[in-house]
Scaffold this active site. Structure first.
Site, short mmCIF file in Angstrom:
data_model
loop_
_atom_site.label_atom_id
_atom_site.label_comp_id
_atom_site.label_asym_id
_atom_site.label_seq_id
_atom_site.Cartn_x
_atom_site.Cartn_y
_atom_site.Cartn_z
N GLU A 192 4.19 5.38 -6.10
CA GLU A 192 4.17 4.45 -5.20
C GLU A 192 2.67 3.59 -4.76
OE1 GLU A 192 3.97 8.19 -2.14
OE2 GLU A 192 5.65 6.92 -2.17
N ASP A 210 -1.37 3.67 4.71
CA ASP A 210 -1.92 2.95 4.04
C ASP A 210 -2.76 1.61 4.04
OD1 ASP A 210 1.74 3.52 4.52
OD2 ASP A 210 0.27 4.80 3.60
#
Ligand code: 6LW
Length: 515
Positions: free
Chosen positions: A169, A15
């Site tokens: 997301e 991420d």
């Protein structure tokens, strides 16, 4: 043509989020159950990164009680620089939810959390010309917030949920050329992962999807890099554009296993008719114009420094009294806080495995304790080289099973504990060669991603090989979760001093499972 190798940040660095300040780039990653949390890196060319700290490095910022599960804790962060201040926003999914911390300088100190009453994960920050701050979260919803006061001023409103795949997301909003671009991840963070993009004239929408989506995905390909997604765009100082994103390097035989977690990759971006576009993420790409190699992290830590280097992490906490650099100067002294690695609440200090093939050693001055070197995925999946009661043993914990697979009597005095991680010739057969090779580690059939060879060396003696274990049982495909291997020193009884720890990537070209 100068080329760079991917991943630009190996090991579990998932991420990734990046921002530029002048000619300097800063990058953060999620950190889950580990303390300190949210590792922070600096670069001057997007290729060479040096860890300069951790954004969450004190309990007031990050409390991860023992009931926080592995892969709980801190999810995806976003880093941005605005009005002379650095901002990091992220989610503690095990306590408190979304929060912002800020700092004037990237090295910190970073502030205590400012909590935000906003649902969801993967929060992002973007500012309008009028200073309004917009926060997008997974789903995707957008709200106008005051990040310093922790107030939601308007919204959140649902704005765009992607092209129809699961888990829209990792939203990032970019104000570029009169448009608001919204980049998201879709498909989930595994093999179906990808990145999609849309744009609007206002952060609130309405959003029009790009003429071509996904912007990027390796789903259903036999590329050596898989699960590519969760990207963040950055305009380099020379005006070229790039994306930092996560991906994996699965190895072995079907269903292929990744052991290093989701790593950080860099890929070039071009603009076509007002939309950013990216090609497949390759193991090597032409390099950015800027080229500023950084001093590589030393292979050996002698624990002579007054503080622990930022790359050392511990599950959930590293309480005072559980570690010391002063009890025995020039050594890291660890004291047990729990009787086993099988349950939370133990003393473990480790670093991420960052290369498919590498050798890790630690010199332990055991004394009358139970201590060793462990390759950890979580409490239910770890291989330990343990010293206790005059014996060195290799213990495998795999799910409900715990087994001592080898033991050897050792003399009193310092011992060097070593794990050699090899993946020679273990490349997915779809790309090269036949199936299982004859010299497989014991009892595996279709081969795993790598083999872990444990050995112990007493001073003045030859190394004693104890056992070689199949690496698939310490892969995400077996353990589940969002992290990767961490190789660390631990104590579960008494106190023990570690003189040094070395991490040596295998020389280039020995990772035959790679390029
Ligand atoms: C991250 C989210 C995700 O916050 O997993 O599967 C979370 N997708 O984007 C942890 O990496």
């Amino acid at each position: 043509m100068r080329m760079y190798d991917n991943p630009v940040l190996g090991g579990f660095h998932p991420d990734p989020s990046v921002c530029r300040v002048g000619e300097d780039y800063y990058l953060v990653c999620s950190s889950f159950e580990y303390f300190p949390g949210v590792p922070l890196f600096h670069s001057r060319d997007l290729v060479h990164w040096r860890q300069i700290g951790n954004v969450l490095d004190r309990p007031a910022q990050l409390t991860l009680p023992d009931d926080v599960p592995a892969s709980g804790g801190v999810y995806a962060p976003t880093i941005r620089h605005h009005d002379g201040r650095f901002y990091v926003i992220t989610t503690n999914v095990s306590g408190g939810g979304n929060f912002v911390v800020t700092a004037e300088r990237p090295e910190g100190p970073w502030s205590d959390p400012v909590w935000l009453d906003l649902p969801g994960i993967d929060p992002d920050l973007a500012w309008d010309e009028d200073g309004s701050c917009w926060c997008a979260v997974a789903g995707v919803q957008v709200a106008r917030i005051d990040p310093l006061a922790g107030r939601v001023l308007e919204g959140p409103w649902p704005v765009w949920s992607g092209t129809g795949l699961q888990y829209p997301e990792a939203p990032h909003l970019y104000r570029i050329g009169g448009w608001w671009y919204l980049m998201i991840a879709e498909g989930g963070t595994a093999h179906g992962h990808g990145v999609s993009i849309a744009r609007a004239r206002s952060p609130r929408g309405p959003y029009e999807p790009a003429p071509v989506n996904p912007f990027l995905s390796h789903r259903s390909t036999d590329r050596p890099i898989q699960s590519t997604g969760h990207a963040d765009l950055v305009e380099a100082a020379d005006g070229t554009w790039w994306a930092m994103l996560l991906g994996t390097r699965p190895r072995g035989y079907h269903p292929y296993f990744h052991v290093l977690g989701r790593e950080t990759f860099l890929t070039p971006v071009t603009w076509v008719d007002g939309w950013p576009q990216a090609g497949p993420v390759e193991e090597r790409h032409p390099a950015p114009a800027a080229w500023h190699p950084q001093e590589p992290a030393p292979a050996r830590d002698d624990f002579d420094a007054p503080v622990l280097a930022p790359g050392w992490i511990s599950p959930r906490a590293r309480p005072d009294g559980s570690w010391s650099l002063t009890d025995r100067p020039g050594r890291l002294t660890l004291t047990a806080t729990g009787p086993t690695l099988d349950r939370p609440g133990h003393t473990f200090v480790g670093r991420r495995q960052q290369h498919p093939a590498c050798r890790i050693s630690a010199r332990l001055d055991p004394g009358a304790v139970r201590a060793g070197l462990s390759v950890r995925m979580d409490e239910a999946h770890h291989y330990d080289l343990e010293v206790a009661g005059g014996e060195a043993s290799v213990v495998a914990r795999i799910g409900p099973l715990r087994q001592t697979v080898a033991s050897h009597l050792v003399p009193p005095g310092p011992l060097t504990l070593t794990v050699d991680i090899r993946n020679d010739g273990l490349r997915p057969p779809t790309v090269t060669g036949p199936g299982p090779t004859p010299d497989e580690p014991t009892g595996t059939g279709a081969h795993g991603p790598d083999a872990l060879a444990f050995s112990v060396t007493a001073d003045g003696s030859a190394p004693v090989a104890l056992a070689t274990l199949d690496g698939r049982y310490l892969s995400t495909e077996v353990t589940g979760g969002f992290t990767g291997r961490v190789v660390g020193m631990y104590v579960t009884e008494g106190s023990a001093a570690f003189d040094w720890y070395t991490y040596e990537p295998a020389p280039a070209g020995t990772d035959t499972a790679g390029a």
